[in-house]
Design a protein around this motif. Sequence first.
Motif, PDB file in Angstrom:
ATOM      1  N   GLU A  81      38.531 -14.798  13.576  1.00 17.00           N
ATOM      2  CA  GLU A  81      39.619 -15.685  13.142  1.00 17.00           C
ATOM      3  C   GLU A  81      38.968 -16.937  12.561  1.00 17.00           C
ATOM      4  OE1 GLU A  81      42.541 -18.004  15.796  1.00 17.00           O
ATOM      5  OE2 GLU A  81      43.540 -16.108  15.319  1.00 17.00           O
ATOM      6  N   LEU A  82      39.328 -17.262  11.327  1.00 19.55           N
ATOM      7  CA  LEU A  82      38.734 -18.392  10.626  1.00 19.55           C
ATOM      8  C   LEU A  82      39.790 -19.414  10.224  1.00 19.55           C
ATOM      9  CD1 LEU A  82      36.483 -16.457   8.098  1.00 19.55           C
ATOM     10  CD2 LEU A  82      35.692 -17.674  10.137  1.00 19.55           C
ATOM     11  N   VAL A  83      39.423 -20.670  10.276  1.00 20.57           N
ATOM     12  CA  VAL A  83      40.247 -21.727   9.711  1.00 20.57           C
ATOM     13  C   VAL A  83      39.712 -21.973   8.305  1.00 20.57           C
ATOM     14  CG1 VAL A  83      41.012 -24.113   9.901  1.00 20.57           C
ATOM     15  CG2 VAL A  83      40.626 -22.762  11.970  1.00 20.57           C
ATOM     16  N   ILE A  84      40.599 -21.914   7.321  1.00 14.37           N
ATOM     17  CA  ILE A  84      40.227 -22.121   5.925  1.00 14.37           C
ATOM     18  C   ILE A  84      40.658 -23.538   5.529  1.00 14.37           C
ATOM     19  CG2 ILE A  84      40.488 -21.300   3.552  1.00 14.37           C
ATOM     20  CD1 ILE A  84      39.247 -19.219   5.449  1.00 14.37           C
ATOM     21  N   ASN A  86      34.261 -23.884  11.066  1.00 13.78           N
ATOM     22  CA  ASN A  86      34.355 -22.876  12.120  1.00 13.78           C
ATOM     23  C   ASN A  86      33.086 -22.788  12.976  1.00 13.78           C
ATOM     24  OD1 ASN A  86      37.028 -21.251  11.638  1.00 13.78           O
ATOM     25  ND2 ASN A  86      36.195 -21.720   9.621  1.00 13.78           N
ATOM     26  N   ASP A  87      32.197 -23.762  12.844  1.00  8.16           N
ATOM     27  CA  ASP A  87      30.942 -23.794  13.610  1.00  8.16           C
ATOM     28  C   ASP A  87      30.126 -22.517  13.446  1.00  8.16           C
ATOM     29  OD1 ASP A  87      31.331 -26.399  14.658  1.00  8.16           O
ATOM     30  OD2 ASP A  87      32.677 -25.584  16.179  1.00  8.16           O
ATOM     31  N   LEU A  88      30.000 -22.054  12.204  1.00  9.48           N
ATOM     32  CA  LEU A  88      29.210 -20.867  11.901  1.00  9.48           C
ATOM     33  C   LEU A  88      27.968 -21.277  11.119  1.00  9.48           C
ATOM     34  CD1 LEU A  88      32.097 -18.528  10.673  1.00  9.48           C
ATOM     35  CD2 LEU A  88      30.977 -18.500  12.910  1.00  9.48           C
ATOM     36  N   GLY A  93      38.795 -20.309  -4.339  1.00 12.88           N
ATOM     37  CA  GLY A  93      38.545 -20.166  -5.767  1.00 12.88           C
ATOM     38  C   GLY A  93      37.112 -20.453  -6.167  1.00 12.88           C
ATOM     39  N   ASP A  94      36.195 -20.557  -5.191  1.00 12.72           N
ATOM     40  CA  ASP A  94      34.806 -20.900  -5.483  1.00 12.72           C
ATOM     41  C   ASP A  94      33.919 -20.395  -4.345  1.00 12.72           C
ATOM     42  OD1 ASP A  94      32.340 -22.051  -6.014  1.00 12.72           O
ATOM     43  OD2 ASP A  94      33.088 -24.096  -6.137  1.00 12.72           O
ATOM     44  N   ALA A  95      33.151 -19.346  -4.604  1.00  8.12           N
ATOM     45  CA  ALA A  95      32.305 -18.751  -3.567  1.00  8.12           C
ATOM     46  C   ALA A  95      31.272 -19.728  -3.024  1.00  8.12           C
ATOM     47  CB  ALA A  95      31.607 -17.511  -4.111  1.00  8.12           C
ATOM     48  N   THR A  96      30.864 -20.717  -3.842  1.00  7.80           N
ATOM     49  CA  THR A  96      29.847 -21.665  -3.372  1.00  7.80           C
ATOM     50  C   THR A  96      30.377 -22.602  -2.293  1.00  7.80           C
ATOM     51  OG1 THR A  96      30.267 -23.380  -5.046  1.00  7.80           O
ATOM     52  CG2 THR A  96      28.693 -21.619  -5.621  1.00  7.80           C
ATOM     53  N   GLN A  97      31.675 -22.618  -2.084  1.00  5.17           N
ATOM     54  CA  GLN A  97      32.250 -23.469  -1.040  1.00  5.17           C
ATOM     55  C   GLN A  97      32.303 -22.777   0.325  1.00  5.17           C
ATOM     56  OE1 GLN A  97      35.691 -25.834  -1.963  1.00  5.17           O
ATOM     57  NE2 GLN A  97      35.112 -26.016  -4.101  1.00  5.17           N
ATOM     58  N   TRP A  98      31.570 -21.678   0.476  1.00  4.32           N
ATOM     59  CA  TRP A  98      31.520 -20.968   1.754  1.00  4.32           C
ATOM     60  C   TRP A  98      31.083 -21.891   2.873  1.00  4.32           C
ATOM     61  CZ3 TRP A  98      27.268 -20.406   4.872  1.00  4.32           C
ATOM     62  CH2 TRP A  98      26.035 -20.756   4.319  1.00  4.32           C
ATOM     63  N   ILE A  99      30.237 -22.851   2.566  1.00  5.15           N
ATOM     64  CA  ILE A  99      29.700 -23.741   3.598  1.00  5.15           C
ATOM     65  C   ILE A  99      30.810 -24.587   4.229  1.00  5.15           C
ATOM     66  CG2 ILE A  99      29.062 -25.638   2.048  1.00  5.15           C
ATOM     67  CD1 ILE A  99      27.041 -24.322   5.047  1.00  5.15           C
TER      68      ILE A  99
END
Length: 63
Positions: A46-49, A34-36, A22-28
């Motif tokens: 495959e991502l862990v959210i 995920n070590d990205l 619900g917040d694009a700024t939380q991409w970090i």
Amino acid sequence: MSGTVVTVAGGNLFAIAAQYLGDATQWIRIAQLNDLDDPVLNGVVELVIPAVDPAAGGGIADV
């Protein structure tokens, strides 16, 4: 490892954070979990959210 696991084909972490957190700024938060270090995704990933946390900040990571 805790959280929801999703498989995406390309895209970026901004859109995924907006959709799932619900917040694009939380991409970090997704990137760190995920070590990205790049918000742009290539290929099938495959991502862990992480769990939704309205109090969590977002923005730029200190690298």
